[in-house]
Design a protein around this motif. Sequence first.
Motif, PDB file in Angstrom:
ATOM      1  N   VAL A  60       0.846  -1.194   0.000  1.00  0.00           N
ATOM      2  CA  VAL A  60       0.000   0.000   0.000  1.00  0.00           C
ATOM      3  C   VAL A  60       0.880   1.242   0.000  1.00  0.00           C
ATOM      4  O   VAL A  60       1.825   1.351   0.782  1.00  0.00           O
ATOM      5  CB  VAL A  60      -0.927   0.023   1.232  1.00  0.00           C
ATOM      6  CG1 VAL A  60      -1.745   1.307   1.270  1.00  0.00           C
ATOM      7  CG2 VAL A  60      -1.851  -1.196   1.228  1.00  0.00           C
ATOM      8  N   LEU A  61       0.554   2.189  -0.864  1.00  0.00           N
ATOM      9  CA  LEU A  61       1.198   3.501  -0.877  1.00  0.00           C
ATOM     10  C   LEU A  61       0.213   4.506  -0.302  1.00  0.00           C
ATOM     11  O   LEU A  61      -0.898   4.660  -0.808  1.00  0.00           O
ATOM     12  CB  LEU A  61       1.575   3.901  -2.303  1.00  0.00           C
ATOM     13  CG  LEU A  61       2.279   5.250  -2.450  1.00  0.00           C
ATOM     14  CD1 LEU A  61       3.672   5.203  -1.818  1.00  0.00           C
ATOM     15  CD2 LEU A  61       2.380   5.658  -3.919  1.00  0.00           C
ATOM     16  N   ASP A  62       0.622   5.185   0.773  1.00  0.00           N
ATOM     17  CA  ASP A  62      -0.223   6.159   1.456  1.00  0.00           C
ATOM     18  C   ASP A  62       0.237   7.561   1.051  1.00  0.00           C
ATOM     19  O   ASP A  62       1.299   8.027   1.470  1.00  0.00           O
ATOM     20  CB  ASP A  62      -0.126   5.961   2.965  1.00  0.00           C
ATOM     21  CG  ASP A  62      -1.048   6.889   3.750  1.00  0.00           C
ATOM     22  OD1 ASP A  62      -1.823   7.640   3.120  1.00  0.00           O
ATOM     23  OD2 ASP A  62      -0.981   6.861   4.992  1.00  0.00           O
ATOM     24  N   VAL A  63      -0.565   8.234   0.243  1.00  0.00           N
ATOM     25  CA  VAL A  63      -0.224   9.555  -0.300  1.00  0.00           C
ATOM     26  C   VAL A  63      -0.625  10.642   0.698  1.00  0.00           C
ATOM     27  O   VAL A  63      -1.760  10.685   1.152  1.00  0.00           O
ATOM     28  CB  VAL A  63      -0.941   9.787  -1.642  1.00  0.00           C
ATOM     29  CG1 VAL A  63      -0.662  11.199  -2.167  1.00  0.00           C
ATOM     30  CG2 VAL A  63      -0.513   8.738  -2.659  1.00  0.00           C
ATOM     31  N   VAL A  97      -3.499   6.783   8.649  1.00  0.00           N
ATOM     32  CA  VAL A  97      -4.010   5.779   7.717  1.00  0.00           C
ATOM     33  C   VAL A  97      -3.029   4.620   7.593  1.00  0.00           C
ATOM     34  O   VAL A  97      -3.419   3.440   7.622  1.00  0.00           O
ATOM     35  CB  VAL A  97      -4.267   6.405   6.337  1.00  0.00           C
ATOM     36  CG1 VAL A  97      -4.622   5.329   5.314  1.00  0.00           C
ATOM     37  CG2 VAL A  97      -5.385   7.436   6.416  1.00  0.00           C
ATOM     38  N   ALA A  98      -1.754   4.941   7.466  1.00  0.00           N
ATOM     39  CA  ALA A  98      -0.737   3.903   7.268  1.00  0.00           C
ATOM     40  C   ALA A  98      -0.758   2.897   8.405  1.00  0.00           C
ATOM     41  O   ALA A  98      -0.647   1.678   8.177  1.00  0.00           O
ATOM     42  CB  ALA A  98       0.644   4.547   7.155  1.00  0.00           C
ATOM     43  N   ARG A  99      -0.897   3.355   9.637  1.00  0.00           N
ATOM     44  CA  ARG A  99      -0.890   2.432  10.774  1.00  0.00           C
ATOM     45  C   ARG A  99      -2.129   1.551  10.778  1.00  0.00           C
ATOM     46  O   ARG A  99      -2.062   0.387  11.190  1.00  0.00           O
ATOM     47  CB  ARG A  99      -0.757   3.221  12.081  1.00  0.00           C
ATOM     48  CG  ARG A  99       0.558   3.991  12.174  1.00  0.00           C
ATOM     49  CD  ARG A  99       0.903   4.391  13.594  1.00  0.00           C
ATOM     50  NE  ARG A  99      -0.112   5.159  14.258  1.00  0.00           N
ATOM     51  CZ  ARG A  99      -0.239   6.494  14.194  1.00  0.00           C
ATOM     52  NH1 ARG A  99       0.598   7.209  13.435  1.00  0.00           N
ATOM     53  NH2 ARG A  99      -1.176   7.117  14.864  1.00  0.00           N
ATOM     54  N   VAL A 101      -3.650   4.874  -1.567  1.00  0.00           N
ATOM     55  CA  VAL A 101      -4.702   5.506  -0.777  1.00  0.00           C
ATOM     56  C   VAL A 101      -4.289   6.922  -0.395  1.00  0.00           C
ATOM     57  O   VAL A 101      -3.102   7.261  -0.381  1.00  0.00           O
ATOM     58  CB  VAL A 101      -5.025   4.697   0.500  1.00  0.00           C
ATOM     59  CG1 VAL A 101      -5.525   3.296   0.145  1.00  0.00           C
ATOM     60  CG2 VAL A 101      -3.814   4.621   1.434  1.00  0.00           C
ATOM     61  N   ALA A 102      -5.277   7.742  -0.081  1.00  0.00           N
ATOM     62  CA  ALA A 102      -5.033   9.088   0.426  1.00  0.00           C
ATOM     63  C   ALA A 102      -6.175   9.433   1.371  1.00  0.00           C
ATOM     64  O   ALA A 102      -7.319   9.579   0.937  1.00  0.00           O
ATOM     65  CB  ALA A 102      -4.960  10.103  -0.712  1.00  0.00           C
ATOM     66  N   ARG A 122      -5.847  -0.755  -7.009  1.00  0.00           N
ATOM     67  CA  ARG A 122      -6.914   0.204  -6.723  1.00  0.00           C
ATOM     68  C   ARG A 122      -6.373   1.515  -6.155  1.00  0.00           C
ATOM     69  O   ARG A 122      -5.471   1.516  -5.300  1.00  0.00           O
ATOM     70  CB  ARG A 122      -7.900  -0.395  -5.726  1.00  0.00           C
ATOM     71  CG  ARG A 122      -9.077   0.522  -5.382  1.00  0.00           C
ATOM     72  CD  ARG A 122     -10.090  -0.165  -4.486  1.00  0.00           C
ATOM     73  NE  ARG A 122     -10.783  -1.249  -5.180  1.00  0.00           N
ATOM     74  CZ  ARG A 122     -11.855  -1.063  -5.954  1.00  0.00           C
ATOM     75  NH1 ARG A 122     -12.327   0.171  -6.160  1.00  0.00           N
ATOM     76  NH2 ARG A 122     -12.440  -2.092  -6.516  1.00  0.00           N
ATOM     77  N   LEU A 123      -6.927   2.617  -6.640  1.00  0.00           N
ATOM     78  CA  LEU A 123      -6.721   3.948  -6.076  1.00  0.00           C
ATOM     79  C   LEU A 123      -7.946   4.306  -5.248  1.00  0.00           C
ATOM     80  O   LEU A 123      -9.080   4.114  -5.705  1.00  0.00           O
ATOM     81  CB  LEU A 123      -6.529   4.979  -7.190  1.00  0.00           C
ATOM     82  CG  LEU A 123      -6.589   6.461  -6.797  1.00  0.00           C
ATOM     83  CD1 LEU A 123      -5.469   6.827  -5.834  1.00  0.00           C
ATOM     84  CD2 LEU A 123      -6.545   7.353  -8.042  1.00  0.00           C
TER      85      LEU A 123
END
Length: 275
Positions: free
Chosen positions: A55-58, A65-67, A115-116, A141-142
Amino acid sequence: MPTLPPERQRSPGTEAHQLREAAESFGSDAERYDRARPRYPDALLDRLTTRGARVLDVGCGTGIVARQFRAAGCEVLGVEPDARMAEVARRLGVEVEVATFEAWNPDGREFDTVVAGQAWHWVDPVAGAAKAAEVLRPGGRLAAFWNVFQLPPEVVDAFAAVYRRVLPDSPFNLDALTKQPLDGQQTLLVKAVDGIRGTGTFSEPEEWRHDWEWFYTRDAWLDQVPTHGALTRLPPDKLAEILEGIGAAIDTVGGGFTMRYTTVAVTATRTAEVQ
């Protein structure tokens, strides 16, 4: 009402992603931001999460969110332009690279999900969608999502009165909370959808909504108030006056209240090769 600063939504001719000073004002009290800001509902994460996914957290900020994604068994990398926010995220166990998403170098890395949370409005919607398509695997998925809150009727008028009294010339007020709070989100959603469609590499965007509630004590809500974008750069005396007035209003309803939230997501899957 979104937890976005209303003046940013109303700035004529200026997109949110162009207001870097405003975008990076949250780092002035990154510890408070991490402590006080709401998380995201499990129902949303369940729809986005596959154990072991990359997962890439923008705009990961302090890694809220990342945690949540890490706790669900995902491997997460954050991208965050504010070094102060990134430092808190790292201290809490999140891997973060400091850059704006548009300028970030993926260096050939590929992700299952981008995700953002509460951040996509700070990204150029066209360049951001193109960068997401570049780093997503086929079928990846975005998802850009925001928490939208509705204050309960027993406090909304009193809160609005405080803001009008202390900040009479500011566009920040809570009048919209007596109407339809999701209305203010539509411009952001439309821009996100248009940016995704414009790449030609995603499925037709979908809008997901998840309703939930959270009880705030007086102290918990007053801890969050200074993290709202319109207030992050207020002079200390003005902020203190706002906190005093809001605290008094909460006292009159028993020292706490239940907030209704709707988490709104715009999401699409990568279906075509990036040109």
